[in-house]
Structure formats: structure tokens, C-alpha cells
Design a protein around this motif. Structure first.
Motif, PDB file in Angstrom:
ATOM      1  N   ASN A  55       0.851  -1.194   0.000  1.00 38.96           N
ATOM      2  CA  ASN A  55       0.000   0.000   0.000  1.00 38.96           C
ATOM      3  C   ASN A  55       0.883   1.238   0.000  1.00 38.96           C
ATOM      4  OD1 ASN A  55      -1.817   2.058   0.361  1.00 38.96           O
ATOM      5  ND2 ASN A  55      -2.610   1.322   2.328  1.00 38.96           N
ATOM      6  N   PRO A  56       0.964   1.950  -1.130  1.00 40.16           N
ATOM      7  CA  PRO A  56       1.887   3.094  -1.208  1.00 40.16           C
ATOM      8  C   PRO A  56       1.491   4.257  -0.305  1.00 40.16           C
ATOM      9  CG  PRO A  56       0.502   2.987  -3.168  1.00 40.16           C
ATOM     10  CD  PRO A  56       0.232   1.738  -2.390  1.00 40.16           C
ATOM     11  N   LEU A  57       0.249   4.288   0.164  1.00 43.56           N
ATOM     12  CA  LEU A  57      -0.216   5.397   0.996  1.00 43.56           C
ATOM     13  C   LEU A  57       0.003   5.141   2.484  1.00 43.56           C
ATOM     14  CD1 LEU A  57      -3.592   6.222  -0.831  1.00 43.56           C
ATOM     15  CD2 LEU A  57      -1.337   7.244  -1.176  1.00 43.56           C
ATOM     16  N   ALA A  58       0.350   3.918   2.861  1.00 44.05           N
ATOM     17  CA  ALA A  58       0.541   3.592   4.274  1.00 44.05           C
ATOM     18  C   ALA A  58       1.804   4.268   4.819  1.00 44.05           C
ATOM     19  CB  ALA A  58       0.639   2.073   4.446  1.00 44.05           C
ATOM     20  N   LYS A  59       1.745   4.732   6.053  1.00 39.71           N
ATOM     21  CA  LYS A  59       2.894   5.392   6.679  1.00 39.71           C
ATOM     22  C   LYS A  59       4.089   4.457   6.758  1.00 39.71           C
ATOM     23  CE  LYS A  59       0.254   8.706   9.477  1.00 39.71           C
ATOM     24  NZ  LYS A  59      -0.055   9.175  10.859  1.00 39.71           N
ATOM     25  N   GLN A  60       3.825   3.182   7.031  1.00 40.29           N
ATOM     26  CA  GLN A  60       4.902   2.198   7.121  1.00 40.29           C
ATOM     27  C   GLN A  60       5.635   2.096   5.787  1.00 40.29           C
ATOM     28  OE1 GLN A  60       4.512  -1.813   9.166  1.00 40.29           O
ATOM     29  NE2 GLN A  60       4.342  -2.475   7.046  1.00 40.29           N
ATOM     30  N   THR A  61       4.895   2.045   4.688  1.00 38.93           N
ATOM     31  CA  THR A  61       5.496   1.977   3.354  1.00 38.93           C
ATOM     32  C   THR A  61       6.348   3.204   3.078  1.00 38.93           C
ATOM     33  OG1 THR A  61       3.628   0.683   2.531  1.00 38.93           O
ATOM     34  CG2 THR A  61       5.007   1.802   0.887  1.00 38.93           C
ATOM     35  N   GLN A  62       5.800   4.357   3.352  1.00 38.62           N
ATOM     36  CA  GLN A  62       6.505   5.611   3.075  1.00 38.62           C
ATOM     37  C   GLN A  62       7.776   5.730   3.906  1.00 38.62           C
ATOM     38  OE1 GLN A  62       3.464   8.565   3.728  1.00 38.62           O
ATOM     39  NE2 GLN A  62       2.322   7.998   1.884  1.00 38.62           N
TER      40      GLN A  62
ATOM     41  N   TRP B  30       3.499  -1.893  -8.398  1.00 36.74           N
ATOM     42  CA  TRP B  30       4.090  -0.560  -8.551  1.00 36.74           C
ATOM     43  C   TRP B  30       4.775  -0.129  -7.262  1.00 36.74           C
ATOM     44  CZ3 TRP B  30       3.468   3.884  -5.747  1.00 36.74           C
ATOM     45  CH2 TRP B  30       4.129   5.021  -6.259  1.00 36.74           C
ATOM     46  N   SER B  31       4.128  -0.339  -6.122  1.00 40.32           N
ATOM     47  CA  SER B  31       4.685   0.117  -4.848  1.00 40.32           C
ATOM     48  C   SER B  31       6.010  -0.567  -4.548  1.00 40.32           C
ATOM     49  CB  SER B  31       3.690  -0.148  -3.713  1.00 40.32           C
ATOM     50  OG  SER B  31       4.145   0.423  -2.508  1.00 40.32           O
ATOM     51  N   ILE B  32       6.096  -1.865  -4.845  1.00 40.04           N
ATOM     52  CA  ILE B  32       7.346  -2.595  -4.608  1.00 40.04           C
ATOM     53  C   ILE B  32       8.446  -2.082  -5.537  1.00 40.04           C
ATOM     54  CG2 ILE B  32       8.458  -4.857  -4.759  1.00 40.04           C
ATOM     55  CD1 ILE B  32       5.829  -6.092  -3.813  1.00 40.04           C
TER      56      ILE B  32
ATOM     57  N   ARG C 172       2.697   7.178  -9.093  1.00 36.75           N
ATOM     58  CA  ARG C 172       1.522   6.341  -8.872  1.00 36.75           C
ATOM     59  C   ARG C 172       0.392   6.743  -9.825  1.00 36.75           C
ATOM     60  NH1 ARG C 172      -2.830   6.566  -5.072  1.00 36.75           N
ATOM     61  NH2 ARG C 172      -1.909   8.429  -4.166  1.00 36.75           N
ATOM     62  N   LYS C 173       0.209   8.044  -9.998  1.00 37.68           N
ATOM     63  CA  LYS C 173      -0.848   8.529 -10.883  1.00 37.68           C
ATOM     64  C   LYS C 173      -0.582   8.117 -12.329  1.00 37.68           C
ATOM     65  CE  LYS C 173      -3.314  12.758 -12.206  1.00 37.68           C
ATOM     66  NZ  LYS C 173      -3.404  14.228 -12.025  1.00 37.68           N
ATOM     67  N   GLU C 174       0.677   8.249 -12.774  1.00 40.91           N
ATOM     68  CA  GLU C 174       1.038   7.864 -14.136  1.00 40.91           C
ATOM     69  C   GLU C 174       0.783   6.376 -14.355  1.00 40.91           C
ATOM     70  OE1 GLU C 174       4.679  10.935 -15.285  1.00 40.91           O
ATOM     71  OE2 GLU C 174       5.110   9.093 -14.183  1.00 40.91           O
ATOM     72  N   PHE C 175       1.162   5.564 -13.355  1.00 38.88           N
ATOM     73  CA  PHE C 175       1.024   4.124 -13.505  1.00 38.88           C
ATOM     74  C   PHE C 175      -0.443   3.705 -13.514  1.00 38.88           C
ATOM     75  CE2 PHE C 175       0.910  -0.269 -11.975  1.00 38.88           C
ATOM     76  CZ  PHE C 175       1.785  -0.854 -12.871  1.00 38.88           C
TER      77      PHE C 175
END
Length: 863
Positions: free
Chosen positions: A530-537, A563-565, A577-580
Motif C-alpha cells: 500500500n503506497p499510501l501507508a505510513k509504514q510503506t513511506q 508498482w509500490s514494490i 503512482r498517478k502515471e502508472f
């Protein structure tokens, strides 16, 4: 339901699933299971496209191409059931590029595509053999738009050494006594059917339609030259070639030079990137750019360009081939060539090739790989041809051939500082391959440091695996307040080679982001899906020279997971993310391009691929449909009725959503056992259909002295299941849940696999024990209740179905009939079928988004 196999495909539908279908759909599925090739052929002939299953969509694409090739076969009407053909290389290349991003993608090879064609060809032969009518009538009964090839053929070939550079001949197909099909000049029709004017008109009727399309054909008919061989000038040939698509729609097969059908026949701006090795490393490596005007990859000289500019013709014979060239377009390409930069980053080149470049002008030129870059990409996408890197002398393991290839691949990407995604199927030894690579890096330079981020439950596993396989590698566990405080007291140059921590801890410790690590490794990398999760960021902010992600499920829900990975591994490669998201909207068109972009940096092998590992047995899955007990039925109806009342009082907002989710949880508890819902502790077997089914299955397991893993998503059910299983097996097993210490878990694993005394079962809470526990003593897996995500269930199943397993693994999935569990089961099946496609709704949001009437209809007991 549809699954790719090494021979073709299969359809798997249970009796219970069939019962739920409408009569017409039932008949189709029964027919498809009995004769899958006939079903697939008929679906294509009839234009049936009603499926969101990516496997079936791809099979239909192949069938559509097969039908297109079939109706263009010479003499089809005459050959009928004796017709034979294979897909040509262009067709195979197209279908390979269209492969869907599914687990079994490695099984789809050129030979597999040929096998599918053969299966469809057998189906056509069998149908036409017993059909009393023409092939055209047979096809038109399915679809009036299907026009098989007429007996008339137009041939255009290059004719060297003549003032007429092309030769044209019209022929018709004639069946000989030995049943072979021979092409003879058109004028033989007049001789063969002399006196039979009706037959002559029937055979030549398509020529009138052709004459309406092509002025050349019209003039040849008027002059009578169409019935004899003749030469054509370049402009005449060009006028004919432009009309070929329309002529073929009339049923006339046009045999023309291959170069005309290929897009490469015209001049384009060609940019070759990476002819020589870059002096830099990583995705930002600068590569030399060589622009040129070319045809089919062959560069045009200044003299050849000038020849085209000065000519008024559209066809030109250059470099031993005919090309189509418009002088005005050529001038535009010359002007564009002046704007091409001298250097380009590797990332930018890959983005342009994949269609993800932000510059729309990039579509106007063809970008290709130079000698060095082409060689590099081929090696990374085919690890078997990589240079063999010696294994570390201290490694205490024998690597399987595919593991050695993975080890070589990791070394190659590490040397180039490319991010890598090791996505081997669960149980194929990703940990061992990674440790072997890290050990090699340590032997090369002991001063380097690696940061390893894992789920908390895997810390012990990594400690044990490291100590066992790579004892030279030091490892420091950065987890817990005391370990963090001690970490500060260790000088940087004295810290162990590997620092291991959890995702939760890594997201909180700012100092991890204040230094640049040599290697940053994520295990179970779906944790950053999840690219929006704080942990990911937070994890993505950690700096590293080389990054590795490990996961057996790179796509759990949708392509944004992937994409996030990759945004972690090689930032910018797949765009923003928007482009993808915009790019992935039309996934069918972009699948091949996406695979092309990521394939050098992704390595995925499957247990089901016998070329990878031949000594792993089969996994047999089945859904056990269970009837509620009387007590379960009464409680179930009470909850649904209470929900209906609450919905009438609170029709929208957070209150409505909370009521729905609360009711859903209660219903799932009741389906397990009424006592789980009421809070009682007797857990009588007769009060739960699932407990009765558990006894039925496990009694047979006990008779054979086999072992079973039982998974539940509810921790409170683990003790009740433990007690029930102890009664059935007359022996005690183990329980693993979130509260089981890591050390205790490892002891359970060792004792269970050793089986020094018969330990019949392990009860596990799904989330606490769904990853990295090797429980290969079990040959049975029971999912007592279902989870939202099929990937999570598959991870749990793979605790038993992995390397070291010598028996077939039987997987049981419990579902209470006519309840919300059946709706969840259907959702899981749909999600599994679409695992590599875009899925926007979770199970919870699916329910809460329904109207009150739809919601209650889904929750009520049916049947």
C-alpha cells in the motif's frame, strides 16, 4: 476456475458450484469440462466474451487468432477435416507478448501455444467431419461475419532483374485425386468448367467485389489480363498493396511479401541506446544515444535518404528490400532527429520502451538496445546464461540448480546496483538464495552492512537460517527498547554484517534513514504493497546502494501492489503512482510492455513448473460444503433480522457501516460454532456442522496416521479446535497463535516435523502463522474459516506444500452452504481469478456498498 497447465488448460468446477448456476450456464460448464477444446472453439466462433477470468480471456484471444488463421487457409472448403496448419512465428510472437500476468506465466511458451492451436484444430476437424454442408455455411451459422477463404488467390512477388519489379498472378485452389490442394492459374477455370457457366460464375463472383475495391483489379478484369501472369511496376504494386486488407475481407487470400505486413516496412527514427558499457551504475546510468533513420533496424545512408527525398514514388528498393517512404514524412523525421539528446539514462530508455514516458513525442521514434545493453538484459531475464559465480566456501548448503541461478542473478544485479524482486513461489528457498548472495558480498568486503526488514514472526527464522547456512555472517536483532539502546554503543565498524528489524520498528527509528546502507532487504515485501501507508513511506525513505524485495505474492490485490514494490526497488522506473494508474487502465494493451520493463529485475519460479523442481508432489484442493445445525440456523436468522431492523433506523453513515461489519463478524462466528458467538465454552460437536465435518475428515487422517494443519482466523477458536482434535486423534497436538513466543514456535516446528512420537495436528491462527513456518510433516490442510484474501490462504497452505514435502497435500476449505460464507467463497474465487488484474473493492467495502435490500439478500440463509 480456469487454469493453465503444461499441456493446455483445464476447467475446475465443483458440483456445488454447478448447482448455483442457471440451467444454460450449467450446460456450458458441463460441456466445457467434458470437452474443453470444443467449448473454447465454439466460444470464439460465437463471439462469447462473457468472462473476467484473465486465463480464459487469454485463451479466447488465442482461439480468436486461431479462427482468423483458419478462415484464411488456402482450400479450406476443399480440405475440410484434413486441414492442417500451425501458428506462424509472427502469431506466436504476438501471443507471447499478450501473456497475462498470472502465476502460471512461465508455462506459456511457443510450444504451449502450438499445443493450444492443435487442440482447437482437432475440435474443428471433429465438428466439420460430421457437418452436412459447406464450411462457409458452418461458419456463418456461428457468425455471419465469418468468411472463409475463397478458392481465388492473388499472388504478388518480387521479380528481380526485370523492368517490372513485381510479378502478379491470380490462381484458384483445385483438389487433386490424391486429396492434395494445388493452385493453378485462373484461366484454367474456363477450361475445367467449360459449358458450366453457373459454376464459373460462382467461383468468380468474388472478383466483382474485388474490382469495386481496387482500380487495378478492375482494369485487369476489363482487359482480361487477370487470367494470366503479368508484371507490375512499383507504383502499380503499391496501389494493390494498399488495398490488400479490404480485398481480404471479400474472402480472397492475398499472398504478398512479408515486409509489407510488418510495420517495419517504413522509415522510422531509430534510437540505439547502450552500444557500449556505461561508466556509472544503477538506474541512472547514462547511456550513449545514437539516432538514425532506419528501416527494420537497418540504418539508411545519406545517399539513400537523398534518393527517397528526390523521388516521387512511394515504394523504394533500398538495402535489398522494398520499403514504403513518404518524402514529407521523411523530412519531419530528419527535423525530429536533431532534437534527440546525446545521452539518456537507463531508466528513461526503459520507460520509453514501455510506453510510460511523460513525453508524448517519444512515441514517434523506435528505441532499441545497443550491443552492451541488449546483452545485459538477455542475461538478467535468462539467469541460466549468467556467469557462474563461485559459492562462498563457508556456505553450509547445497543449492538446487534453480537456486544457483537465483544466486548468480542476485550477484549480477547487485554488481550493477539495480533493485531486485525475488518473487519465487513460497517454499522454493528465497531465504537460502539471499543468504548465499549476502555471504558472497561479505566475503568480498566485510566492511559493508545490510539492513534486513521482516515481519516480527520471521526474526527467529532468519536467525536460525543464518546460523545454520551462513555461520560467518553476524546478525544483530534491532527489536525492542533494550536492543535499540545497545545498538548505539556499538561502533559502526564493529556492528554485525546484518542488522535485522521489523517493519514497525523500522518505520519509527529515524536514525535508520540517516545513513546509506550497502544492502536493504525486505522479506514478505507485500508489507509495502500500500503506497499510501505510513509504514510503506517510512521504509522507502531508507537509503541504500542496492535494494532487494522478497515475496511469493508480489501482486496480492492489484497492480498498484507491484508498482509500490518497484517504487521501492527502482524509483521512477514505473513512473508516479498517478502515471502508472493511468497506464494500467488498459491492461490488456500494456501487459507486454510492463513485463518488458520489469523482467530484468524480477525473478519468479513456480513450484508447479516441473522444469524448476520435479520432486514436489501435487496439491489437491477442494471446498467442503457444510450444512448449518439447527442451533446455528436459529442464531443466524436472529442476527440477520436484528441487522434488518437496525438498517431501517440508521440508513447511512458510519453507524450503518459499523452495524454491517458487526453483523458480518457475528455470522462468521455462528458458522464456526454457536458457542463462539454466545461466549459459552462447551463447543458441542452436534451444534456445529463444521465440527462434524472436522471429525469426518480427521477420522480418516487418524486411521492413516497422517498429520494435518488447521487454520482459523479467530484466536479464540484455537483452544476449542485443539480440544476437539485431541478427542478425534486421541493424541495432543500443538497450537500456534499471536501469543505464542517465537522460540516456542520454532520448538513446535522441529518436534512436529521430527514426528519422533505421533503428533497429529497443529492448530494455527491464520495471520500469526501464515508465513515462513516449514511444517512439511503435514499432508493435509484445513481452512476452518475463510479469509478475505486468497493470497493469505495460499501462504498458509504453503506451510505444508513446500520443499521437503514428499506426499500429496490435500487442502480442505470449509464453507457453510446458503450463508454469507458462500458469498465470501465466491468473492475469494473471483479475486483469485483476477489476482493479476485491477481489483478496487475489498470484501468489506463490497458488502457495505450494497443497498439494504442487496445486503440482506446476501446475508440471509438461502435455499
Amino acid at each position: 476456475m480456469y487454469q493453465i497447465t503444461s499441456e493446455g488448460y483445464r476447467l475446475r468446477v465443483s458440483k456445488e458450484e454447478l448447482v448455483q448456476k442457471e440451467a444454460q450456464e450449467q450446460a456450458k460448464l458441463v460441456h466445457a469440462m467434458a470437452d474443453p477444446w470444443n467449448a473454447l472453439l465454439n466460444a470464439s466462433l460465437n463471439g462469447d466474451k462473457k468472462s473476467e477470468d484473465p486465463v480464459y480471456q487469454y485463451l479466447q484471444n488465442i482461439a480468436d487468432d486461431f479462427v482468423e488463421d483458419l478462415i484464411s487457409q488456402p482450400g479450406l472448403e476443399l480440405a475440410r477435416e484434413t486441414i492442417t496448419f500451425d501458428p506462424d512465428e509472427d502469431r506466436i510472437e504476438k501471443l507471447m507478448e499478450e501473456r497475462p500476468l498470472i502465476r502460471e506465466i512461465s508455462l506459456i511458451t511457443p510450444e504451449w501455444i502450438r499445443n493450444v492451436y492443435r487442440g482447437l484444430l482437432r475440435a474443428f476437424r471433429n465438428q466439420i467431419r460430421t457437418y452436412d454442408g459447406s464450411v462457409k455455411k458452418f461458419l456463418n451459422e456461428h457468425d455471419p461475419k465469418l468468411n472463409p477463404a475463397e478458392s481465388i488467390f492473388f499472388h504478388l512477388v518480387e521479380h528481380d532483374g526485370s523492368e517490372y519489379p513485381f510479378a502478379f498472378l491470380a490462381t484458384y485452389a483445385k483438389k487433386e485425386e490424391d486429396r492434395s490442394i494445388r493452385h493453378v492459374p485462373l484461366h484454367y477455370i474456363l477450361k475445367e468448367y467449360a459449358g458450366n457457366q453457373t459454376k464459373i460464375l460462382e467461383l468468380l463472383s468474388c472478383l466483382n467485389r474485388a474490382a469495386d475495391i481496387s482500380s487495378l483489379i478492375s482494369s485487369l478484369m476489363v482487359s482480361g489480363e487477370l487470367f494470366h501472369p503479368l508484371g507490375l511496376e512499383a507504383n502499380e504494386a503499391y496501389e494493390f498493396l494498399k488495398k490488400v486488407p479490404e480485398l481480404e475481407k471479400t474472402g480472397i487470400v492475398c499472398r504478398i511479401p512479408n515486409w509489407w505486413r510488418k510495420k517495419s516496412r517504413s522509415v522510422s527514427l531509430s534510437i540505439k541506446v547502450g552500444e557500449t558499457k556505461s561508466s556509472l551504475l544503477g538506474m541512472d546510468s547514462l547511456l550513449k544515444v545514437r539516432p538514425s533513420l532506419a528501416v527494420d533496424g537497418q540504418k539508411l545512408t545519406k545517399a539513400e535518404i537523398q534518393q527517397i527525398l528526390e523521388s516521387s514514388e512511394s515504394l523504394h528498393f533500398i538495402k535489398g528490400k522494398w520499403i514504403e517512404a513518404d518524402p514529407k514524412k521523411l523530412e519531419q523525421l530528419i527535423a525530429l532527429m536533431e532534437t534527440v539528446p546525446e545521452e539518456m539514462s537507463l531508466k528513461e530508455a526503459l520507460r520509453i520502451q514501455g510506453g510510460l514516458s511523460a513525453d508524448e513525442g517519444d512515441e514517434r521514434f523506435n528505441i532499441s538496445n545497443g550491443k552492451w545493453l541488449a546483452s545485459l538484459k538477455e542475461k538478467l531475464t535468462r539467469p541460466a546464461i549468467l556467469r557462474n559465480v563461485a559459492l562462498p566456501a563457508a556456505l553450509k548448503a547445497q543449492l538446487r540448480p534453480y537456486q544457483k541461478e537465483g544466486y548468480n542473478w542476485l550477484n549480477s544485479l547487485s554488481a550493477m546496483r539495480f533493485g531486485a524482486l525475488l518473487a519465487d513461489d513460497m517454499g522454493l528457498g528465497k531465504t537460502l538464495q539471499t543468504l548465499a548472495w549476502l555471504d558472497k558480498e561479505y566475503q568480498n568486503d566485510p566492511e559493508k552492512r545490510a539492513l534486513l526488514i521482516v515481519p516480527a514472526s520471521l526474526i527467529g527464522n532468519w536467525q536460525n537460517e543464518t546460523a545454520h547456512f551462513t555461520p560467518d555472517l553476524g546478525i544483530y536483532v534491532l527489536h525492542g527498547k533494550q536492543s535499540i539502546e545497545r545498538y548505539w554503543n556499538i561502533p559502526k565498524n564493529e556492528r554485525p554484517f546484518i542488522t535485522i528489524t521489523t517493519y514497525q520498528t523500522a518505520s519509527k527509528l529515524a536514525f535508520l534513514r540517516e545513513e546509506t546502507w550497502d544492502f536493504l532487504i525486505l522479506d514478505e515485501a507485500q508489507a509495502i504493497k500500500n503506497p499510501l501507508a505510513k509504514q510503506t513511506q517510512a521504509v522507502k525513505k531508507i537509503q541504500a546502494c542496492m535494494r532487494l524485495a522478497m515475496t511469493g505474492t508480489p501482486i496480492e490485490n492489484d497492480l498498484i501492489n507491484l508498482w509500490s514494490i518497484f517504487d521501492f526497488l527502482n524509483p521512477g522506473l514505473l513512473g508516479s503512482r498517478k502515471e502508472f494508474q493511468e497506464f494500467a487502465k488498459n491492461e490488456a494493451d500494456h501487459t507486454a510492455k510492463l513485463q518488458h520493463m520489469i523482467s530484468p529485475f524480477l525473478l519468479r519460479r513456480l513450484k508447479t513448473d516441473r522444469k524448476i523442481i520435479a520432486d514436489l508432489p501435487d496439491k489437491l484442493e477442494q471446498t467442503d460444503r457444510i450444512v448449518l445445525s439447527r442451533k446455528q440456523t436459529l442464531l443466524y436468522n436472529e442476527v440477520v433480522n436484528a441487522l434488518e431492523k437496525s438498517l431501517s433506523e440508521d440508513k447511512e453513515g458510519i453507524g450503518r457501516q459499523g452495524n454491517i461489519l458487526s453483523a458480518l463478524m457475528k455470522l462468521k462466528q455462528i458458522c464456526n460454532h454457536p458457542d463462539q458467538y454466545t461466549g459459552e465454552h462447551t463447543f458441542s460437536e452436534k451444534d456445529s456442522g463444521k465440527f462434524e465435518m472436522l471429525r469426518e475428515i480427521c477420522s480418516a487422517i487418524e486411521e492413516n496416521r497422517e498429520c494435518v494443519l488447521v487454520f482459523t482466523q479467530f484466536r479464540e477458536m484455537t483452544d476449542a479446535l485443539d480440544q476437539e482434535l485431541e478427542k478425534i486423534f486421541h493424541a495432543r497436538g500443538y497450537v500456534i497463535h499471536g501469543g505464542t513466543p517465537l522460540k516456542k514456535r520454532q520448538e513446535i516446528v522441529e518436534k512436529f516435523n521430527a514426528q519422533n512420537t505421533y503428533i497429529p495436528y497443529v492448530v494455527l491462527s491464520l495471520k500469526a502463522a501464515g508465513t515462513e513456518l516449514n511444517l512439511t510433516a503435514a499432508s493435509h490442510v484445513i481452512h476452518f474459516d475463510r479469509w478475505w484474501n486468497p493470497a493469505v490462504e495460499n501462504q498458509a497452505t504453503d506451510r505444508a506444500y513446500r520443499i521437503g514435502q514428499t506426499k500429496n497435500v490435500v487442502v480442505h476449505k470449509f464453507v457453510c452452504t446458503h450463508t454469507i460464507e458462500e458469498k465470501i467463497d465466491q468473492l475469494i474465487m473471483n479475486k483469485q481469478a483476477l489476482a493479476d488484474r485491477i481489483i478496487t473493492a475489498t470484501a468489506a467495502s463490497w458488502l457495505t456498498s450494497l443497498s439494504n435490500e442487496e445486503l440482506l439478500e446476501n446475508m440471509r440463509i438461502t435455499g
